[in-house]
Design an enzyme around this catalytic site. Structure first.
Site, PDB file in Angstrom:
ATOM      1  N   ASP A  84      48.609  39.686  42.440  1.00 14.32           N
ATOM      2  CA  ASP A  84      47.242  39.181  42.509  1.00 14.32           C
ATOM      3  C   ASP A  84      46.926  38.736  43.929  1.00 14.32           C
ATOM      4  O   ASP A  84      47.225  37.612  44.334  1.00 14.32           O
ATOM      5  CB  ASP A  84      47.058  38.031  41.506  1.00 14.32           C
ATOM      6  CG  ASP A  84      47.130  38.521  40.066  1.00 14.32           C
ATOM      7  OD1 ASP A  84      46.746  39.681  39.815  1.00 14.32           O
ATOM      8  OD2 ASP A  84      47.577  37.758  39.192  1.00 14.32           O
TER       9      ASP A  84
ATOM     10  N   LYS B  30      41.554  45.309  32.073  1.00 14.47           N
ATOM     11  CA  LYS B  30      40.977  44.539  30.952  1.00 14.47           C
ATOM     12  C   LYS B  30      39.579  45.053  30.599  1.00 14.47           C
ATOM     13  O   LYS B  30      38.582  44.311  30.644  1.00 14.47           O
ATOM     14  CB  LYS B  30      40.916  43.055  31.289  1.00 14.47           C
ATOM     15  CG  LYS B  30      42.276  42.388  31.379  1.00 14.47           C
ATOM     16  CD  LYS B  30      42.175  40.909  31.125  1.00 14.47           C
ATOM     17  CE  LYS B  30      43.514  40.224  31.234  1.00 14.47           C
ATOM     18  NZ  LYS B  30      44.059  40.223  32.617  1.00 14.47           N
TER      19      LYS B  30
END
Ligand code: C5P
Length: 224
Positions: A11, A63
């Site tokens: 990330d 997602k």
């Protein structure tokens, strides 16, 4: 002995930092895959970096949460990356899951149940009235119905998911200590594997601070 498996969450928006994460997490004890999510894949050079990664297990944590047609189009749009795993929210609905599965090909389609950053209180705030564990159970049944290849849930719900979903279970929300950050439903790596997780997702506990040292801590923790 079979190796424990961990997806390291990369990330960041910084290519050098991600290269460093990849380099420093190499080890012989744990099988490592790399998870790239909304932050990295939306960054200026993130997508192209992933397209050039060789011989790595790659998890695209997009997602997806949209109508069937848009989920299908998004999956087609990232086909060239040939990722090993790709996420879609189970709450996109059965039609979207089935449609996505039709076009996902060799990429394993992973159903995301209730985010590990949520608890019963935060679910009530967005209008869910059933309790969290019941929703995860129902979503696992849906994932099974749509023939998804894997599920993301908290390590606290692996036993519930296993009742109705027999394929891979991937668990984020892993913590070595009490520093939960924004995560609400956490467990230690040892507990997560004990509960039957196939893969753990670990971000900050590995990538913040001394990465090599953090990998050592993880390996020692698992050797207990
Ligand atoms: O840093 P941390 O270990 O909390 O990172 C967890 C990673 O797993 C993040 O990249 C987050 O987007 C992802 N994730 C999650 N909970 C889910 C699904 C994915 O934390 N239910």
């Amino acid at each position: 002995m079979k190796k424990n498996k961990v997806f390291v969450a990369c990330d960041s928006t910084n290519i050098s930092r991600v290269k460093n994460i990849i380099k420093k997490t190499q080890n012989t004890k744990i099988k490592i895959g790399y998870k790239f999510g909304l932050e990295f894949l939306n960054s200026k050079n993130g997508r192209s970096f992933v397209s050039k990664l060789k011989k790595k297990i790659i998890f695209a944590d997009l997602k997806l949460h949209d109508i069937p047609n848009t989920c299908v189009s998004a999956i087609k749009a990232i086909k060239d990356l040939k990722v090993n795993y790709l996420t879609i929210h189970v709450s996109s609905g059965l039609d979207a899951l089935k449609a996505a599965k039709k076009v996902s090909g060799k990429t394993k389609l992973v159903g995301v149940t209730i985010l590990t950053s949520m608890d019963d209180k935060s679910l009530k705030e967005i209008g869910f009235t059933k309790n969290l564990k019941k929703i995860v159970y129902d979503q696992a049944r849906m994932a099974n119905k749509a023939k998804l290849d894997a599920i993301v849930c908290s390590a606290q719900e692996v036993n519930i998911v296993k009742k109705v979903f027999k394929k891979e279970i991937i668990t984020p929300g892993i913590r070595f200590n009490k520093d939960n950050n924004d995560q609400k439903r956490t467990l230690t790596p040892y507990q997560a594997y004990k509960n039957g997780s196939d893969w753990l997702v670990i971000g900050r506990p590995i990538t913040k601070g001394n990465i090599k040292e953090n990998i050592k801590i993880l390996i020692n923790h698992l050797d207990q």
